[in-house]
Design a protein around this motif. Structure first.
Motif, PDB file in Angstrom:
ATOM      1  N   ASP A   1      -7.746  21.567   2.827  1.00 47.70           N
ATOM      2  CA  ASP A   1      -8.297  20.084   2.589  1.00 47.70           C
ATOM      3  C   ASP A   1      -6.856  19.663   2.074  1.00 47.70           C
ATOM      4  O   ASP A   1      -6.404  19.352   1.161  1.00 47.70           O
ATOM      5  CB  ASP A   1      -9.040  19.975   1.530  1.00 47.70           C
ATOM      6  CG  ASP A   1      -9.669  18.606   1.264  1.00 47.70           C
ATOM      7  OD1 ASP A   1      -9.444  17.760   2.115  1.00 47.70           O
ATOM      8  OD2 ASP A   1     -10.018  18.328  -0.135  1.00 47.70           O
ATOM      9  N   LEU A   2      -5.979  19.111   3.310  1.00 51.64           N
ATOM     10  CA  LEU A   2      -4.786  18.626   3.180  1.00 51.64           C
ATOM     11  C   LEU A   2      -4.558  17.272   3.997  1.00 51.64           C
ATOM     12  O   LEU A   2      -5.196  17.046   4.986  1.00 51.64           O
ATOM     13  CB  LEU A   2      -3.802  19.565   3.764  1.00 51.64           C
ATOM     14  CG  LEU A   2      -3.753  20.990   3.162  1.00 51.64           C
ATOM     15  CD1 LEU A   2      -2.862  21.801   3.933  1.00 51.64           C
ATOM     16  CD2 LEU A   2      -3.166  20.918   1.598  1.00 51.64           C
ATOM     17  N   ALA A   3      -3.676  16.512   3.459  1.00 55.23           N
ATOM     18  CA  ALA A   3      -2.945  15.224   4.276  1.00 55.23           C
ATOM     19  C   ALA A   3      -2.937  15.529   5.612  1.00 55.23           C
ATOM     20  O   ALA A   3      -3.298  14.794   6.407  1.00 55.23           O
ATOM     21  CB  ALA A   3      -2.016  14.599   3.322  1.00 55.23           C
ATOM     22  N   ASP A   4      -2.069  16.594   6.052  1.00 56.74           N
ATOM     23  CA  ASP A   4      -1.917  16.768   7.570  1.00 56.74           C
ATOM     24  C   ASP A   4      -3.240  16.829   8.304  1.00 56.74           C
ATOM     25  O   ASP A   4      -3.143  16.605   9.486  1.00 56.74           O
ATOM     26  CB  ASP A   4      -0.928  17.907   7.548  1.00 56.74           C
ATOM     27  CG  ASP A   4       0.528  17.530   7.533  1.00 56.74           C
ATOM     28  OD1 ASP A   4       0.812  16.341   7.106  1.00 56.74           O
ATOM     29  OD2 ASP A   4       1.538  18.419   7.658  1.00 56.74           O
TER      30      ASP A   4
ATOM     31  N   VAL B   1       5.019  13.211  -4.835  1.00 49.69           N
ATOM     32  CA  VAL B   1       4.118  14.408  -4.719  1.00 49.69           C
ATOM     33  C   VAL B   1       3.281  14.288  -3.398  1.00 49.69           C
ATOM     34  O   VAL B   1       2.876  15.515  -2.834  1.00 49.69           O
ATOM     35  CB  VAL B   1       2.901  14.150  -5.738  1.00 49.69           C
ATOM     36  CG1 VAL B   1       1.911  15.218  -5.785  1.00 49.69           C
ATOM     37  CG2 VAL B   1       3.764  14.826  -7.229  1.00 49.69           C
ATOM     38  N   TYR B   2       3.520  13.349  -2.524  1.00 58.66           N
ATOM     39  CA  TYR B   2       2.646  13.254  -1.445  1.00 58.66           C
ATOM     40  C   TYR B   2       3.220  14.272  -0.368  1.00 58.66           C
ATOM     41  O   TYR B   2       2.717  14.766   0.365  1.00 58.66           O
ATOM     42  CB  TYR B   2       2.999  11.843  -0.572  1.00 58.66           C
ATOM     43  CG  TYR B   2       4.324  11.286  -0.556  1.00 58.66           C
ATOM     44  CD1 TYR B   2       4.773  10.425  -1.541  1.00 58.66           C
ATOM     45  CD2 TYR B   2       4.933  11.341   0.583  1.00 58.66           C
ATOM     46  CE1 TYR B   2       5.975   9.926  -1.357  1.00 58.66           C
ATOM     47  CE2 TYR B   2       6.175  11.082   0.809  1.00 58.66           C
ATOM     48  CZ  TYR B   2       6.841  10.163  -0.349  1.00 58.66           C
ATOM     49  OH  TYR B   2       8.063   9.753  -0.232  1.00 58.66           O
ATOM     50  N   HIS B   3       4.453  14.723  -0.521  1.00 55.84           N
ATOM     51  CA  HIS B   3       5.183  15.592   0.241  1.00 55.84           C
ATOM     52  C   HIS B   3       4.394  16.979  -0.099  1.00 55.84           C
ATOM     53  O   HIS B   3       3.911  17.848   0.966  1.00 55.84           O
ATOM     54  CB  HIS B   3       6.510  16.111  -0.145  1.00 55.84           C
ATOM     55  CG  HIS B   3       7.488  14.749   0.332  1.00 55.84           C
ATOM     56  ND1 HIS B   3       7.442  14.610   1.745  1.00 55.84           N
ATOM     57  CD2 HIS B   3       8.318  14.175  -0.170  1.00 55.84           C
ATOM     58  CE1 HIS B   3       8.479  13.700   1.809  1.00 55.84           C
ATOM     59  NE2 HIS B   3       8.972  13.213   0.771  1.00 55.84           N
ATOM     60  N   LEU B   4       4.179  17.248  -1.331  1.00 54.75           N
ATOM     61  CA  LEU B   4       3.483  18.486  -1.735  1.00 54.75           C
ATOM     62  C   LEU B   4       1.973  18.356  -1.239  1.00 54.75           C
ATOM     63  O   LEU B   4       1.423  19.505  -0.638  1.00 54.75           O
ATOM     64  CB  LEU B   4       3.445  18.513  -3.016  1.00 54.75           C
ATOM     65  CG  LEU B   4       2.997  19.875  -4.165  1.00 54.75           C
ATOM     66  CD1 LEU B   4       4.058  20.823  -3.711  1.00 54.75           C
ATOM     67  CD2 LEU B   4       2.938  19.699  -5.343  1.00 54.75           C
ATOM     68  N   ASP B   5       1.415  17.321  -1.144  1.00 56.70           N
ATOM     69  CA  ASP B   5       0.086  17.321  -0.708  1.00 56.70           C
ATOM     70  C   ASP B   5      -0.172  17.652   0.590  1.00 56.70           C
ATOM     71  O   ASP B   5      -1.224  17.665   1.181  1.00 56.70           O
ATOM     72  CB  ASP B   5      -0.758  15.977  -1.318  1.00 56.70           C
ATOM     73  CG  ASP B   5      -0.576  15.764  -2.832  1.00 56.70           C
ATOM     74  OD1 ASP B   5      -0.730  16.905  -3.166  1.00 56.70           O
ATOM     75  OD2 ASP B   5      -0.710  14.673  -3.319  1.00 56.70           O
TER      76      ASP B   5
ATOM     77  N   MET C   1      12.878  14.797  -8.061  1.00 55.79           N
ATOM     78  CA  MET C   1      12.269  13.952  -6.705  1.00 55.79           C
ATOM     79  C   MET C   1      12.274  15.066  -5.803  1.00 55.79           C
ATOM     80  O   MET C   1      13.109  15.790  -5.165  1.00 55.79           O
ATOM     81  CB  MET C   1      13.502  13.029  -6.396  1.00 55.79           C
ATOM     82  CG  MET C   1      12.965  11.960  -5.539  1.00 55.79           C
ATOM     83  SD  MET C   1      11.917  10.897  -6.394  1.00 55.79           S
ATOM     84  CE  MET C   1      13.283   9.778  -7.103  1.00 55.79           C
ATOM     85  N   ALA C   2      10.911  15.091  -5.166  1.00 53.32           N
ATOM     86  CA  ALA C   2      10.720  16.079  -3.923  1.00 53.32           C
ATOM     87  C   ALA C   2      11.283  15.201  -2.670  1.00 53.32           C
ATOM     88  O   ALA C   2      11.092  13.979  -2.674  1.00 53.32           O
ATOM     89  CB  ALA C   2       9.208  16.033  -4.065  1.00 53.32           C
ATOM     90  N   SER C   3      11.709  16.144  -1.713  1.00 51.73           N
ATOM     91  CA  SER C   3      12.319  15.648  -0.621  1.00 51.73           C
ATOM     92  C   SER C   3      11.472  16.029   0.573  1.00 51.73           C
ATOM     93  O   SER C   3      11.314  15.507   1.737  1.00 51.73           O
ATOM     94  CB  SER C   3      13.755  16.074  -0.388  1.00 51.73           C
ATOM     95  OG  SER C   3      13.971  17.545  -0.405  1.00 51.73           O
ATOM     96  N   ASP C   4      11.057  17.269   0.531  1.00 48.45           N
ATOM     97  CA  ASP C   4      10.021  17.602   1.659  1.00 48.45           C
ATOM     98  C   ASP C   4       8.964  18.641   1.135  1.00 48.45           C
ATOM     99  O   ASP C   4       9.044  19.218  -0.089  1.00 48.45           O
ATOM    100  CB  ASP C   4      10.931  18.265   2.804  1.00 48.45           C
ATOM    101  CG  ASP C   4      11.413  19.556   2.576  1.00 48.45           C
ATOM    102  OD1 ASP C   4      10.703  20.682   2.048  1.00 48.45           O
ATOM    103  OD2 ASP C   4      12.770  19.766   2.810  1.00 48.45           O
ATOM    104  N   LEU C   5       8.149  19.146   1.876  1.00 50.86           N
ATOM    105  CA  LEU C   5       7.088  19.839   1.490  1.00 50.86           C
ATOM    106  C   LEU C   5       7.502  21.129   0.832  1.00 50.86           C
ATOM    107  O   LEU C   5       6.908  21.319  -0.308  1.00 50.86           O
ATOM    108  CB  LEU C   5       6.180  20.230   2.686  1.00 50.86           C
ATOM    109  CG  LEU C   5       5.199  21.284   2.652  1.00 50.86           C
ATOM    110  CD1 LEU C   5       4.142  20.919   1.713  1.00 50.86           C
ATOM    111  CD2 LEU C   5       4.397  21.220   4.058  1.00 50.86           C
ATOM    112  N   ARG C   6       8.372  22.157   1.261  1.00 47.79           N
ATOM    113  CA  ARG C   6       8.390  23.015   0.553  1.00 47.79           C
ATOM    114  C   ARG C   6       9.280  23.039  -0.591  1.00 47.79           C
ATOM    115  O   ARG C   6       9.461  23.710  -1.704  1.00 47.79           O
ATOM    116  CB  ARG C   6       9.120  24.305   1.650  1.00 47.79           C
ATOM    117  CG  ARG C   6       8.050  24.671   2.972  1.00 47.79           C
ATOM    118  CD  ARG C   6       6.818  24.960   2.469  1.00 47.79           C
ATOM    119  NE  ARG C   6       5.780  25.034   3.625  1.00 47.79           N
ATOM    120  CZ  ARG C   6       4.545  25.012   3.442  1.00 47.79           C
ATOM    121  NH1 ARG C   6       3.964  25.131   2.362  1.00 47.79           N
ATOM    122  NH2 ARG C   6       3.678  25.014   4.544  1.00 47.79           N
ATOM    123  N   ALA C   7      10.390  22.075  -0.515  1.00 45.35           N
ATOM    124  CA  ALA C   7      11.179  21.717  -1.656  1.00 45.35           C
ATOM    125  C   ALA C   7      10.443  21.293  -2.831  1.00 45.35           C
ATOM    126  O   ALA C   7      10.749  21.674  -3.957  1.00 45.35           O
ATOM    127  CB  ALA C   7      12.005  20.630  -1.176  1.00 45.35           C
TER     128      ALA C   7
END
Ligand code: UD1
Length: 421
Positions: free
Chosen positions: A46-49, A395-399, A369-375
Motif C-alpha cells: 500500500d504505497l504512493a507509487d 516524508v513523502y519520499h519514504l511513503d 531533510m529526506a532527499s530520496d526514498l532510500r536516503a
C-alpha cells in the motif's frame, strides 16, 4: 506535509512483517496491459507509487481497484486503451516507463513522457529504447515524449545485448518480446529477483520465457496472453532495512515474510559488522551485539550488494569502531544522505564514488531533510540509533517505498510517530 519524529536510543526487540515488493508490483501491474480482461495481483504494498501506477492505468482507460485492506489489486483492461503515459504522472514516478513495452507490444504504438532527471543521477532510458528498436520499433523523441510504433502493428523477435545491466529496461523488453513474432534472445539482462517474479507472472499469463535470474533470457513470442493472477514476492529492500535496524547495537529483531535467498549480500555484510543473523521460521533474526565493526561495501547489480541498501547500510558504519568505505557503482550522485547524517554527528568524507565513514561512538538527534526514498530510510534508522530527538522532513519520499514504516517500527519498541510538519 508530514514529518517523522523519533526519540532515539531505544534498542529494538520483536517481530516485523515484510510487505510485497514495490519494484516487483509496479512492472507486474503494468504487465496487465498485455491482455484484455480482469486481472488480479495479490500482496501489493500500500504505497504512493502503486497508487500512481493505478492512476496511470486509469488514464489509459483501465479500471484499477484495491481490496479493503489495499493488498490486492483488481485491474480491468478493455479491448482498446489510450496508449499514453502523461508527464504529470511519469514525473512523479520514473518506473512509469515500464508501461512502454506492454503498450507497444499490445497496441503497436505508445506515447510515454521521458522521465527526466532524478535526484540520484541522470538515469537515462536509452537502453530501453535500443531494445525496442531491436524488436523493430520506430522511436521518435519530441516535446519531452517518446513515441514508439511497431511497423505492421507487431514487434518482431530479435537477438539483443544490453550495453549495461538495467532492471526496468530488462523488464520492459521482456514484456514487449512476450507478444512479439518469433524468438527473442536478450543478453546481459538484469538478474534481480523482481525480474524473476515478473517472468513468473508473465509465464502464468501464457508467455514463454526461459532463463529469468540468469543474464540471458529466451522468449518465444505468443499471439495473446491470459489475464494475470499473481502474488507478488516480498520486498527485499524493506526487509533489508529492518535487518539493518536489528543490527544496531543492543537490538534483536525477527524479520518475517522475507526470502533469505534474496538478501545474501546484505546478510554477509551484517555478519561482517558483527551482527548475528540466523534463519528462523518465515525469515531471519538479527541480533546487534556491541559496537559495529568497520567493513568495505561496494554496490553492484544483483546478486551483489544492492544500491537500494547503500544508504541504510551506512548507518551502522557511522557507529563502527573504525573506518569503513562504501563505493557506489550503480548510480552517480547517490550520497545525498551523507550531509544529513553529518548533521547527526556522523564523520563521513566523499571521494568520488566512495564514501569514507569514520565511526563515532554516538549520533545525536537533529532535524533532517529526506532527499530520496532510500536516503529517507537511512535517516529513520539513524534517528533510531541517535540520542535525543530526530525529525525527518519530506516524508513523502519514504511513503513512496515503505508501507507505514512508523507503524511497523513502533511495536518493536521504537519511539516513533508521524506528525504534521
Ligand atoms: C531499478 C529499481 C531501483 C534500483 C535500480 C538498481 C525499480 C522500479 N527500480 O531502477 O529501485 O535502484 O533498479 O538496482 O525496479 N541506465 C542507463 N540506460 C538505461 C537504463 C539504465 O544508462 O536505459 C543506467 C542507470 O543510469 C544506472 C544503471 O543503468 O546507472 C542501473 O539502472 P537501472 O537498473 O535501469 O535502474 P532502474 O531500473 O531505473
Amino acid at each position: 506535509m508530514d514529518k517523522i519524529v523519533i526519540e532515539g536510543g531505544v534498542p529494538l526487540r520483536g517481530t516485523v512483517q515484510v510487505s510485497g515488493a514495490k519494484n516487483a508490483a509496479l512492472p507486474i501491474i503494468a504487465s496487465a496491459l498485455l491482455a484484455d480482461g480482469d486481472h488480479l495481483v495479490r500482496n501489493v504494498p500500500d504505497l504512493a507509487d502503486v497508487r500512481t501506477m493505478g492512476r496511470l492505468l486509469g488514464h489509459m482507460g483501465c479500471t484499477f481497484e484495491r481490496s479493503a485492506d489495499h493488498h490486492a489489486a483488481s485491474i480491468r483492461v478493455p479491448a482498446d486503451v489510450r496508449p499514453e503515459a502523461p508527464y504529470e504522472l511519469v514525473k512523479t514516478m520514473r518506473a512509469s516507463v515500464v508501461v512502454l513495452g506492454p503498450l507497444l507490444a499490445r497496441w503497436g504504438r505508445a506515447r510515454v513522457s521521458l522521465p527526466g532527471g532524478c535526484a540520484i543521477g541522470a538515469r537515462p532510458i536509452d537502453l530501453h529504447l535500443k531494445g525496442l528498436e531491436a524488436l523493430g520499433a520506430t522511436i521518435e523523441l519530441a516535446h519531452g515524449y517518446v513515441t514508439a510504433t511497431a511497423p505492421g502493428g507487431r514487434l518482431r523477435g530479435a537477438v539483443f545485448t544490453f550495453d549495461g545491466q538495467t532492471v526496468t529496461g530488462t523488464e520492459n523488453i521482456m514484456m514487449a518480446a512476450a507478444l512479439a513474432e518469433g524468438r527473442t534472445v536478450l543478453r546481459n539482462c538484469a538478474r534481480e529477483p523482481e525480474v524473476v517474479d515478473l517472468a513468473l507472472a508473465l509465464n502464468r499469463m501464457g508467455a514463454r520465457i526461459e532463463g529469468a535470474g540468469t543474464d540471458e533470457l529466451r522468449i518465444d513470442g505468443v499471439r495473446a496472453l491470459k489475464p494475470l493472477d499473481h502474488t507478488v514476492i516480498a520486498d527485499r529492500i524493506e526487509a533489508g532495512t529492518f535487518l539493518v535496524a536489528g543490527a544496531l547495537p543492543g537490538c534483536d529483531v525477527r524479520v518475517v515474510g522475507c526470502v533469505p535467498g534474496h538478501l545474501e549480500a546484505l546478510v554477509e555484510k551484517l555478519r561482517a559488522v558483527g551482527a548475528a543473523v540466523t534463519p528462523v521460521e518465515g525469515g531471519l533474526r538479527v541480533v546487534g551485539d556491541g559496537r559495529p565493526r568497520p567493513v568495505q561495501v561496494r554496490t553492484s547489480p544483483h546478486p551483489g550488494f544492492p544500491t537500494d541498501m547503500q544508504a541504510q547500510m551506512m548507518v551502522p558504519l557511522c557507529l563502527a569502531d573504525g573506518s569503513s568505505t562504501i563505493t557506489e557503482t550503480v548510480f552517480e550522485n547517490r550520497f545525498m544522505h551523507v550531509q544529513e547524517l553529518q548533521r547527526l554527528g556522523a564523520d563521513i568524507a566523499i571521494d568520488g564514488k566512495t564514501a569514507v565513514v569514520r565511526g563515532v561512538p554516538r549520533l545525536s538527534g537533529a532535524p533532517v531533510m529526506a532527499s530520496d526514498l532510500r536516503a529517507s530510510a537511512a535517516l529513520v534508522l539513524a534517528g533510531l540509533a541517535a540520542e535525543g530527538t530526530t525529525e525527518v522532513f519530506r516524508v513523502y519520499h519514504l511513503d513512496r517505498g515503505y508501507e507505514r514504516i512508523e507503524a511497523k517500527l513502533a511495536p518493536l519498541g521504537a519511539r516513533i510517530r508521524r506528525d504534521k510538519a
